[in-house]
Design a protein around this motif. Structure first.
Motif, short mmCIF file in Angstrom:
data_model
loop_
_atom_site.label_atom_id
_atom_site.label_comp_id
_atom_site.label_asym_id
_atom_site.label_seq_id
_atom_site.Cartn_x
_atom_site.Cartn_y
_atom_site.Cartn_z
N ASP A 7 3.52 -0.37 -17.18
CA ASP A 7 4.81 0.21 -16.83
C ASP A 7 4.74 1.73 -16.80
OD1 ASP A 7 5.93 -2.30 -16.68
OD2 ASP A 7 6.79 -2.24 -18.70
N VAL A 8 3.89 2.31 -17.64
CA VAL A 8 3.72 3.76 -17.67
C VAL A 8 3.00 4.25 -16.43
CG1 VAL A 8 2.49 5.64 -18.83
CG2 VAL A 8 3.76 3.97 -20.18
N ALA A 9 1.94 3.55 -16.04
CA ALA A 9 1.05 4.03 -14.97
C ALA A 9 1.48 3.61 -13.58
CB ALA A 9 -0.37 3.54 -15.24
N TYR A 10 2.31 2.57 -13.48
CA TYR A 10 2.69 2.05 -12.17
C TYR A 10 4.18 1.77 -12.12
CZ TYR A 10 -2.33 1.26 -11.70
OH TYR A 10 -3.69 1.44 -11.66
N ASP A 11 4.74 1.82 -10.92
CA ASP A 11 6.15 1.47 -10.74
C ASP A 11 6.36 -0.01 -10.99
OD1 ASP A 11 6.84 4.02 -10.16
OD2 ASP A 11 6.93 3.77 -7.99
N LEU A 69 0.83 -1.21 0.00
CA LEU A 69 0.00 0.00 0.00
C LEU A 69 0.86 1.25 0.00
CD1 LEU A 69 -2.72 1.45 0.20
CD2 LEU A 69 -2.62 1.14 2.68
N ILE A 70 1.91 1.26 0.79
CA ILE A 70 2.79 2.43 0.86
C ILE A 70 3.48 2.67 -0.49
CG2 ILE A 70 4.94 3.31 1.88
CD1 ILE A 70 3.99 1.98 4.53
N GLU A 71 3.91 1.60 -1.16
CA GLU A 71 4.55 1.74 -2.46
C GLU A 71 3.58 2.31 -3.49
OE1 GLU A 71 7.61 1.61 -3.29
OE2 GLU A 71 8.26 0.98 -1.31
N ARG A 72 2.33 1.87 -3.44
CA ARG A 72 1.35 2.40 -4.40
C ARG A 72 1.03 3.87 -4.10
NH1 ARG A 72 -2.71 -2.31 -6.55
NH2 ARG A 72 -1.09 -3.84 -6.94
N ILE A 73 0.97 4.21 -2.82
CA ILE A 73 0.77 5.62 -2.45
C ILE A 73 1.92 6.46 -2.97
CG2 ILE A 73 0.79 7.20 -0.48
CD1 ILE A 73 -0.86 5.10 1.06
N ARG A 74 3.14 6.02 -2.74
CA ARG A 74 4.31 6.77 -3.20
C ARG A 74 4.32 6.90 -4.73
NH1 ARG A 74 7.81 8.09 0.60
NH2 ARG A 74 8.09 6.84 2.49
N SER A 75 3.97 5.83 -5.41
CA SER A 75 3.97 5.84 -6.87
C SER A 75 3.02 6.91 -7.42
CB SER A 75 3.56 4.46 -7.39
OG SER A 75 3.44 4.46 -8.80
N LEU A 76 1.80 6.93 -6.89
CA LEU A 76 0.82 7.92 -7.37
C LEU A 76 1.21 9.33 -6.98
CD1 LEU A 76 -2.53 6.01 -6.83
CD2 LEU A 76 -1.63 6.87 -9.00
N LEU A 77 1.73 9.51 -5.79
CA LEU A 77 2.13 10.85 -5.35
C LEU A 77 3.28 11.39 -6.20
CD1 LEU A 77 1.90 10.64 -1.46
CD2 LEU A 77 0.46 12.00 -2.98
N ARG A 78 4.23 10.51 -6.55
CA ARG A 78 5.34 10.96 -7.40
C ARG A 78 4.82 11.48 -8.73
NH1 ARG A 78 8.30 6.58 -5.12
NH2 ARG A 78 7.61 5.17 -6.77
N ARG A 79 3.88 10.76 -9.30
CA ARG A 79 3.33 11.17 -10.59
C ARG A 79 2.51 12.45 -10.47
NH1 ARG A 79 5.00 6.41 -10.75
NH2 ARG A 79 5.23 5.13 -12.62
N GLN A 80 1.74 12.56 -9.41
CA GLN A 80 0.96 13.77 -9.20
C GLN A 80 1.87 14.97 -9.00
OE1 GLN A 80 -2.84 14.16 -8.80
NE2 GLN A 80 -1.83 16.01 -9.51
N GLN A 81 2.90 14.82 -8.19
CA GLN A 81 3.80 15.93 -7.90
C GLN A 81 4.60 16.33 -9.13
OE1 GLN A 81 5.82 14.19 -4.56
NE2 GLN A 81 4.14 14.65 -3.15
#
Length: 233
Positions: free
Chosen positions: A185-189, A108-120
């Motif tokens: 690969d584009v949308a997720y780490d 869950l933490i990895e998915r949170i980080r992945s989305l936040l990186r893309r948003q930021q």
């Protein structure tokens, strides 16, 4: 420090996940029903929300629907182990991702980080100019990654982080096929696994949004068993 909202009626999940997130440097706000969360979000939005689906007063689906009327902030759903209908419906309504219960907190933490990186990356103008960050025009489509802005025939289309990334990946090379694995690969780490129906649900949601401004939109083509391609119009 990114602020994460956890919305779940299971106090054990709220407690354990919030402890893990705070240990990773996140600010966490917890809610045990959808209505309480919505009331707080109407005052100030977090950077991301993690929502359970089945909750009292207002369930996660309704809360997501209300949120998507005002914001495209990243949203992750927590779903029951065998409830595939909820997963697909949540994605079609605009969730960026889902995690099945019981879940690994590290996942869950990895998915949170992945989305936040893309948003930021989309929210900041401090990103260098590259093919991925400069304004892209493909026929009737215009995409501005630094402003997270999309227009089709001059009309604005509001997309989530994941939808934006998928459309960008397809439109960068019109006529070329992208497999589901390539789109993942584009949308997720790399360390985050999602299955085919996740990508399919995002594409369906993306098409629906494009057709909301142009009912004849048909630029995203499905090649069954292969993937998707963008046809310039």
């Amino acid at each position: 420090m990114s602020k994460i909202a956890l919305v779940d009626d299971d106090r054990n999940i709220l407690t354990s996940v919030s402890i893990s997130l705070e240990a990773e440097g996140f600010e966490v706000e917890t809610f045990n029903d959808g209505q309480s969360a919505l009331d707080a979000f109407n005052r100030k939005l977090p950077d991301m929300a993690v929502l359970d689906i089945k909750m009292p007063r207002m369930d996660g689906m309704e809360l997501l629907q209300r949120l998507r009327q005002k914001t495209q902030m990243p949203v992750i759903f927590l779903t029951s182990k065998d409830d595939e209908i909820d997963e697909v419906l949540g994605l079609r309504m605009g969730a960026d991702d889902y995690v099945k219960k019981p879940f690994s907190q590290r996942l869950l933490i990895e998915r949170i980080r992945s989305l936040l990186r893309r948003q930021q990356a989309m929210d900041t103008d401090e990103v260098g100019t590259t093919e991925e960050t400069k304004v892209m025009v493909r026929g009737s489509l215009t995409m501005d990654p630094l402003r997270h802005a999309v227009t089709w025939k001059g009309k604005e289309v509001t997309l989530t982080v994941t939808e934006f990334l998928l459309l960008q990946a397809l439109a960068q090379r019109p006529g070329f096929v992208k497999s589901r694995d390539q789109l993942m690969d584009v949308a997720y780490d790399d360390q985050v696994y999602v299955d085919d129906r996740t990508i399919d649900s995002h594409i369906k949601r993306l098409r629906k949004k494009m057709r909301s401004v142009d009912e004849d939109f048909s630029s995203i083509e499905t090649l069954y068993g292969i993937g998707y391609k963008y046809n310039e119009a």
